[in-house]
Scaffold this active site. Sequence first.
Site, PDB file in Angstrom:
ATOM      1  N   GLY A  40       0.798  -1.228   0.000  1.00 42.46           N
ATOM      2  CA  GLY A  40       0.000   0.000   0.000  1.00 42.46           C
ATOM      3  C   GLY A  40       0.820   1.263   0.000  1.00 42.46           C
ATOM      4  CE  LYS A  52      -7.042  13.375   1.523  1.00 41.75           C
ATOM      5  NZ  LYS A  52      -5.707  13.240   2.114  1.00 41.75           N
ATOM      6  NE  ARG A 270       5.600  11.951   1.971  1.00 40.00           N
ATOM      7  CZ  ARG A 270       5.504  11.254   3.097  1.00 40.00           C
ATOM      8  NH1 ARG A 270       4.945  11.805   4.182  1.00 40.00           N
ATOM      9  NH2 ARG A 270       5.938  10.012   3.171  1.00 40.00           N
ATOM     10  CG  HIS A 435     -30.923  24.542 -11.074  1.00 45.86           C
ATOM     11  ND1 HIS A 435     -30.291  25.435 -10.238  1.00 45.86           N
ATOM     12  CD2 HIS A 435     -32.229  24.508 -10.683  1.00 45.86           C
ATOM     13  CE1 HIS A 435     -31.176  25.935  -9.391  1.00 45.86           C
ATOM     14  NE2 HIS A 435     -32.364  25.389  -9.643  1.00 45.86           N
TER      15      HIS A 435
END
Length: 455
Positions: A40, A52, A270, A435
Amino acid sequence: MSPFDLLVIGSGPGGTSAALRGAQLGLKVALVERDPAGMGGTCLRRGCIPAKTWLESARRLEQARDLKEFGILGSEPKALQPDLEAIVARKDRMVLRGAKGIEFLMKQHGVVVLQGSARLLGQGRVALGEDALGAKRIILATGSRPKLLPGLKLDGQRILTSDQLLDLRELPSHLVILGAGAIGVEFASIFARLGSRVTLVEALGSILPAEDADIGRELAKLLARRHPMDIRVGTRMLHAELRDGQVICQLEGAKPGELQASHLLVAVGRTPATEDLGLENTRVRLERGFIRTSPCMETGEPGLCAIGDLVATPMLAHVASAEGILAVSQGAPLDYDRVPSCTYGDPETGCVGPSEAQAREPGLGVLTGSATFLPILKAHIAGEPYGFVKVVADAGDRRILGVHILGPQATELVAIGGALLGKTLEEALNQIYPHPSLCETLPEALRVALSRSLG
């Protein structure tokens, strides 16, 4: 073990995208990951996804405390408090889910997954523990790590980086954040909404200094007003130390002085994770710490590519993924002007294309048009009627160069902005926008820019 067609070192978004693309093309692929926790990379384990998850918990808490405004009554919503143990546990579940998803995809596509620290030996050979592997093409995708400041000692509990903050189980009473880029702004938004006092310190003249100047100015006003938080731009940290269980920060610049805080987050950027890769055994060249590559991600070593945070391109997961696919397929080079950058704070920002200042640098005549979310009823319904959309266009041919959004769901809306790049203002206005929707702000900004072009 027989040689591989493709060997990918690092299983973040770039590495996994490269491995999957290679397998889809019928190559014999191996993917190496050194993290004993699993696959990961930074994005899944210490970056995008954990952050998040924290942001969503903070957002839900803020909404729950304001339920009366939406016609929902209950017992003391204002008394709701964050449970950091539960937030971290949920974060860990999301990480595990993501890791299992990657494992499934690798198995499904026949990618050989190897665990350990790979080291380049040169000429298509890689050492992995006691074994030596061979590959026709090797892709380096080891990502980056938090940048540290000289002389600043981290203890991982009070003075920490984003890596440690994601596992914090004690709500800081006062969090000082050094660095107001995307990482700093996101964590400022999280902890201010959870109830911490937050001071955001940035050496440059605005927060989110890499984005359009209007974005940084307006976001600073909104953050200070909505949460509130102490924002100090043009201010540097001279020194920080632990004293009697508190972090003492010495600042100089526009807002100098001594700050006493419970925690200090160092979020000054970083740096590429190039150490211990065996680069000295290859023809790879470094420039300011980044690996030099061709537009197709090839290094100076035949058959060796580098992607993602290792190279001097935007340090974004979606960039790494695109570069990983490019390194395998060797197609057309990427257009980095079309890369969206997002900050998932409160409110969000989503930007694509050059800022107004960047567009003017070559001496180009520039048109701009801005429209706020204030008249948009969908924004009021969501309880977020703030922020704006800004369009930057070429004054000559009226082609759209950049779209910069601050406001509700900006990180989703920016994809629409990206699709408009290269179109003329007239062509973009020929699109019919739904809309009610938040994207109704886009044509309003386009009309302002067009009206300026017509005098």
